[in-house]
Design an enzyme around this catalytic site. Sequence first.
Site, PDB file in Angstrom:
ATOM      1  CG  HIS A 190      -2.006   1.036   1.138  1.00 34.41           C
ATOM      2  ND1 HIS A 190      -3.338   0.757   1.313  1.00 34.41           N
ATOM      3  CD2 HIS A 190      -1.956   2.365   0.889  1.00 34.41           C
ATOM      4  CE1 HIS A 190      -4.054   1.856   1.178  1.00 34.41           C
ATOM      5  NE2 HIS A 190      -3.231   2.858   0.927  1.00 34.41           N
TER       6      HIS A 190
ATOM      7  CG  HIS B  37      -1.321   6.318  -2.423  1.00 35.21           C
ATOM      8  ND1 HIS B  37      -2.507   6.295  -3.108  1.00 35.21           N
ATOM      9  CD2 HIS B  37      -1.582   5.787  -1.199  1.00 35.21           C
ATOM     10  CE1 HIS B  37      -3.458   5.787  -2.333  1.00 35.21           C
ATOM     11  NE2 HIS B  37      -2.926   5.463  -1.161  1.00 35.21           N
TER      12      HIS B  37
ATOM     13  CG  ASP C  18      -7.211   4.858  -5.977  1.00 38.25           C
ATOM     14  OD1 ASP C  18      -7.494   3.793  -5.398  1.00 38.25           O
ATOM     15  OD2 ASP C  18      -7.671   5.966  -5.646  1.00 38.25           O
TER      16      ASP C  18
ATOM     17  N   GLY D  82      -9.458   7.980  -1.917  1.00 38.35           N
ATOM     18  CA  GLY D  82      -9.981   9.341  -1.777  1.00 38.35           C
ATOM     19  C   GLY D  82     -10.841   9.486  -0.535  1.00 38.35           C
TER      20      GLY D  82
ATOM     21  CG  HIS E 246      -7.909   3.860   0.197  1.00 33.73           C
ATOM     22  ND1 HIS E 246      -7.417   3.352  -0.972  1.00 33.73           N
ATOM     23  CD2 HIS E 246      -6.856   4.467   0.817  1.00 33.73           C
ATOM     24  CE1 HIS E 246      -6.117   3.642  -1.058  1.00 33.73           C
ATOM     25  NE2 HIS E 246      -5.751   4.314   0.014  1.00 33.73           N
TER      26      HIS E 246
ATOM     27  CD  GLU F 153      -7.379   6.736   5.615  1.00 36.32           C
ATOM     28  OE1 GLU F 153      -7.956   6.681   4.515  1.00 36.32           O
ATOM     29  OE2 GLU F 153      -6.278   7.308   5.779  1.00 36.32           O
TER      30      GLU F 153
ATOM     31  CG  ASP G  61      -1.472   5.631   3.007  1.00 38.65           C
ATOM     32  OD1 ASP G  61      -1.739   5.305   1.839  1.00 38.65           O
ATOM     33  OD2 ASP G  61      -2.277   6.226   3.761  1.00 38.65           O
TER      34      ASP G  61
END
Length: 342
Positions: free
Chosen positions: A18, A20, A141, A173, A200, A203, A281
């Site tokens: 995970h 980005h 994504d 997002g 996602h 969270e 992340d």
Amino acid sequence: MKKITEAYIQRLPKAEIHIHLEGSVTPEALLRLGKKHKTELAGMNPEQIREEFFEYRDFYDFLETYKLVCRHLQSAEDYLDTLRDLGRYFQRENILYAEVIFTPSIPWKFGRDGAEILGAILEESAKLEESRGVRIRWILDCVRQFGREVAERTAELAWQSRAQGVVGVGLGGDEKAVPLSEYEEVFNWVRAHELFVHVHAGEIGEPSEIWDALQILGANRIGHGIQASRDSKLMGYLRDHAIGLDICLTSNAKTKAWPLISEHPFPLLFERGVPVTLNTDDPGLFEVDLGTEYKKAVDAFELQEDDLHRIILQGIRSSFLPHDEKMSLMQLFRDKIQANGE
Ligand SMILES: [Zn+2]
């Protein structure tokens, strides 16, 4: 009981599933981009950038910096520089397998050619596999607040890029922006086209968001999912169906999704048998690396060597690789873990 040192963690083979691409931009890299494109950041120094943009009041404040970074990624070359930095990070951290998330709708939003940028990224990614000794796969994504049409376009692009290393489609997002039912058809199509589904959820949202991700979108893995710790039945479901949660401790602390690592639900999830992994992340935006993330978990939750090895291997188990590849990579990791202990 053996004390687990940073050096021991550093030597362990690792998987990070995970991460980005856009979120790997550091304050220094952002400043470089600001100077290159002569933006409002050009006159600042890294410390000012750090103070002004890299500390977050909450998740939405973090999203503002995310957007600022995305606004600075103006060409394929900017993305490639970011990816080359990431390659160096993988090598430094002894990361041998990575699933990187890229969002083509960000260049689309700025009127740029997202498909062309992805093509350049995948070409560079193949080179990095050679030069940095890391296997890299990609998740494209769709941003939840961007709507269904963008998601359809993203899914189509993922399908066209499968042979170049794209393995899944994600939905990230703002999880409070649009209900997941909006994306049901898109993700039916994704699954029918043999791509994995990454969502996602949970969270900052309720456990019900995770249930929806599983039941409406057929998620194969959940980004974060920490709110599952409030729902016993959900934890049982995740365990029984081998649905992994990508846990990102520093990210959760910095966005205030879960402000205190000492009170993080990671140990509860781990004890209940939920398949959990550790990830950064956004290593640039949160200024953290995977080794540090592991060390924080070891210290906060008193993890032992066996726990650490289990979490590392879970990174391969939860990955979107085909079965055979998973098995051989798992063996390679086991051998390296054993060699590290000798
Ligand atoms: Zn994420």
